[in-house]
Design an enzyme around this catalytic site. Structure first.
Site, PDB file in Angstrom:
ATOM      1  N   SER A 264       0.816  -1.217   0.000  1.00  0.00           N
ATOM      2  CA  SER A 264       0.000   0.000   0.000  1.00  0.00           C
ATOM      3  C   SER A 264       0.850   1.268   0.000  1.00  0.00           C
ATOM      4  O   SER A 264       0.322   2.359  -0.157  1.00  0.00           O
ATOM      5  CB  SER A 264      -0.944   0.018   1.208  1.00  0.00           C
TER       6      SER A 264
ATOM      7  N   CYS B  74      17.387   5.661  -2.556  1.00  0.00           N
ATOM      8  CA  CYS B  74      17.170   6.505  -3.737  1.00  0.00           C
ATOM      9  C   CYS B  74      18.226   7.599  -3.831  1.00  0.00           C
ATOM     10  O   CYS B  74      18.771   7.853  -4.912  1.00  0.00           O
ATOM     11  CB  CYS B  74      15.764   7.106  -3.715  1.00  0.00           C
TER      12      CYS B  74
END
EC number: 1.2.1.38
Lengths: 348, 348, 348, 348
Positions: C11, C146
């Site tokens: 989710s 990232c």
């Protein structure tokens, strides 16, 4: 003479804006700012623009006696505490919906009822452009809803000029910034979900319809959309007037007359309708950070489109409240509200 | 006593901001605003925030005699017109780069030379936090570059405190808003191309390096990035100080001392370094619309990160110019510049 | 032959992106997507882009047997569940930080230790551009952070080309989008507070430094700024190389050689350095929605500025994970990752 | 068998999107992309997402023979060149307004007339959801206007279900992104002026009304607002149906029936109306980068609010054109258009 003021619910966006306005106001002095969550923190901890303000949040249980108590709390708090507020202050200027409607029945219909209906008679709707009567004597001044404020400012001249009738078709399509959602935020208000949106919410049945109906006698269709800005509310009102002044069509010149008549001398309304350049109609950007409303219109055969744009935190909340307080206390009407807007500007 | 002022190049962003500030200034009165393109148009036609201002653009060829001429024209215009500007005004406050550097040689190196080098000696760099000397006697006040201003405000305390030496490594990484590109715009400035960017431009060789080297004696690596905001410039300066005060490491407490010493009493510098809440370091949002600079820092072993955030149109241009003009004319230093910022705010 | 896959933590933003990629992947089939909070809800309830996907969230306690288990859970969850994950799946592709570092000591230093250190040896760092060795045999593939990914892609060619030495000064200044904060959100992530920001966070001591040091052998200064975009991470690395290849200066041609050598044949690296037009250097916008990294550079005397821009949800998370999974399972390397980006584009 | 295609006007936003779609299309091969301004430049010079595409802009005077010529030029160009376009291609798929209306009279009324009216009969309106008849035989396929497309997709089910009558009141209030203004840009499209706006433009008399009236037989009030996103068009249609199916009120269930009937089997329409979570009604964000339209509705007594949201560059331009071309050439209807959208996403 300085009037003392307190701000209850001062950690929210409207509360912070009240602190900004009142701390620079020539007649008011802020003596208390309450917040349960941030008790003992400086107001600058929450509101970085107010770092220079030497003031700390205190507990709302210990209210000081003041001339004016401004309440910027969630709906329901003011009605629960109205007795203690009025015990502590000569006047309550309430920014919630708790005293905007005139009758207990209206609260039953549009909200979850009212727990202090006996105070409704003593309350006056704040928006001065709808009429200043009653403000001087009001115990409670109820600052209007931001979306209702924009909508009513767009429509009032059409009503006054006998163009728009109570049963005429009116569709109000609103576009609003994220500050309307308040300082709390949830998933829908998070930056990733809220950026770049055109998001219909409350497509039907928005509670602000109630106060518009009470104030202007209009029953309208009202839909609000979230768009990507922080401050601002813009109302586009598509109307189909059939009043006696219509007489076979409404021309732009008729509209100029109607809007000039309605707002002549109003210090916080600016008419913008056509003309050249980049900014031809009302835009929230142009009034961001100010108490101004831009109001405009366009004629289109049997349809009249009426526009209004405000800064929802200012004209739609804290600015309107201070404006009404100025009138209630007999001060210069524009005191503390003379800021000019910005250009260029993103979405303050 | 009111001083008269004109704004040359008044249709640009900095020019419009000068109009906003000077028209509300307690000591200045704007008597002329020039724009070739918009001659005879109201200033509100271009700057929607100034619709209430009763003033029209006029041709820059017909300059009126004033106390202060503020020039907000593209680079090169002021040096071409300096004689006529100084013929029309007691003082020229110039917002371009034309008088920021001290020598003709510097203009040969960094720009395309200078056409009026004989005036360079009479010019004083405006940024008051670098020193107020010379401003009172200056014929020409040269308002600093916006990116240079942010960078120097971040770094100056490290120099003053003998932490940062002339040969120390300094990397300044800037993030700036679209208003820096001016009102003209081209493809790169169009909304579809400019939205949501992190765009390096001038990765090396930015001209603002020149004035930083002159003013602070530092030679730094300087890279500017466009990001998605309209107003604002933020400098993150990664420094590796080796000065005599370093002595085996710089602690946060040392930095607090250095920054407090440097900016004690400065009305437009606000120190923000750590603390809790959402706003822990300098952010352009927190000073948007104001003449404030937020300045902060973090210690990291041998690296010191110094931050500054300003509104490029204000502290980086028009606000700095008015601040310097206040000092040049012996006025109250903060006159006309006491606006408070906003919360919440997008990117005004 | 189709491989079965499950997504644990489906989710969240990275989890949703895994669902998007895997459900359109020619070789994988998603058989399970877990979410405690949204159990039994359709995945389209949370991820509106996936409304057509016939899949409901299930409880992570009941894991199905699959070929590949992708875990996109908060840090700490994977190390706590690694035994059950590897019991249910042939391979674990983990997007958290739990298996990115090589030693327990590193977790003690940079995180709060590690609860399953015996699994660290079986884990391989995912970013294929750093080397594909080990991926084919890995039980655990650890997708890189990232910000670390962007930084390493910018710097690796300088290391490979013997320009940058382990002790050379490197300052990495990152600008990142709000999706890095995840789907949860708090006050700082709310739209009113997060819009229009240039907000330094983690000015020092960012955990991604650890994996960069392990992978590239560089010790760098690392500062991350939040800017107003949703997806994207851009690294600007200011380096001062002193390696044997420097020999009196680094020219642009040297850098082209270094970067071409490093990334020749890499399907997901695009070199962008200078040239004309609007888009001259790496920008997150240009790769939004794709697994591409734009990498570029500029020479500046003794400084070399290295740039990289990625979509943090793709190349910085889900895309990198699928890329590594393709390699681990011996599939076509670019399978499921061939999407082209967009123009114009705001900040997807 | 591969079909050859050329894109005329390929440096604009719709032209670039056509290149993106056609270069990844299983059946089409792009053999020519024209642009006067960028002749000989790579398409990646203008469209950074297409840097990997080995294709250069060529002069539109030298058209190659192709199966399909896609024209994405400003209004007026296609009608001036229709003869040469149809000489070079079997079919013209035109994205301008030049062949959207059925009669010369309509062009006289809404545009500045038509210079090649003899071709109007051979043109077919592209939007497949309005009917696929005629597409297979059309010489000219006229891709619909983006705002008209969104509006018609919202309203068509109400017409089909005998709810909405030709004379019923319909107000369409549109919110659109900056890519609608095209790649050129002027002051109004510059980032500082266009950021954060809610800007009414064309408050009355928008030309897209013409095609809606032709296609749906409805005469509506139509107002378009610019909001802060790059891609996207959202239509909110406030309708007051009086058709035979109304019979004393429209319920939500009636609307579900009407919309399901209208769009059953349509591959590019997604119904979104209520439900929980963050995304309850059509939003441009949810379909950004795709050829999907989200369509929804809300019942409100005698008013029915109909919503549609599209990516204006895709479903409103290039995607619709490719969809229609697929049908015209007898290809798989969804070929090349199966991209899934993104979450989270700002405003691609």
């Amino acid at each position: 003479m300085t009037l003392t003021a307190s701000v209850v619910g001062a950690s929210g966006f409207a509360g912070g804006e009240l602190l900004r306005l009142l701390s620079a106001h020539p007649e008011f002095e802020v003596v208390q700012a309450t917040s349960r969550e941030y008790e003992n923190r400086t107001v600058g901890h929450v509101h970085p623009n107010l770092r220079e303000l030497d003031l700390r949040f205190s507990d709302p249980e210990g209210l000081e006696s003041v001339d004016a108590l401004f309440a910027a709390t969630p709906h329901g708090v003011s009605m629960a505490n109205v007795e203690s507020y009025l015990g502590a202050a000569e006047r309550l200027i309430d920014l919630s919906a708790d005293f905007r409607l005139g009758t207990e029945a209206a609260y039953d219909e549009w909200y979850d009822g009212h727990t202090a209906p006996e105070y409704l008679d003593g309350a006056t709707y704040a928006l001065p452009e709808l009429g200043r009567e009653g403000l001087a004597d009001a115990d409670i001044v109820a600052s209007g809803g931001c979306n209702a404020t924009a909508t009513m400012l767009a429509l009032k001249p059409l009503v006054d000029a006998d163009l728009l009738q109570p049963d005429d078709q009116v569709v109000a399509d609103l576009k609003v910034g994220s500050s309307e959602g308040g300082a709390g935020g949830g998933a829908a208000s998070s930056h990733p979900e809220r950026s770049g949106v055109v998001r219909p919410y409350a497509p039907t049945g928005h509670r602000h319809e109630a106060e518009i109906e009470e104030q202007l006698g209009l029953s309208l269709s009202f839909t609000v959309h979230a768009v990507d800005m922080v401050r601002g509310a813009a109302a586009t009102c598509h109307t189909f007037p059939t009043g006696p002044s219509v007489e076979g069509g409404v021309e732009t010149a008729d509209l100029w007359s109607a809007y000039r008549d309605a707002y002549e001398g109003e210090p916080f309304v600016r008419l913008v309708a056509g003309g050249g350049g980049v900014y031809r109609y009302p835009e929230p950007k142009s009034v961001a950070g100010t108490n101004l409303a831009e109001v405009g219109f366009a004629a289109d055969g049997e349809r009249v489109v009426a526009f209004a744009a405000i800064d929802n935190v200012m004209k739609g909340a804290a600015g309107q409240a201070v404006h009404a307080a100025n009138l209630a206390f007999g001060l210069e009407e524009t005191a503390g509200l003379t800021q000019t807007g910005f250009h260029p500007v993103g979405s303050p």
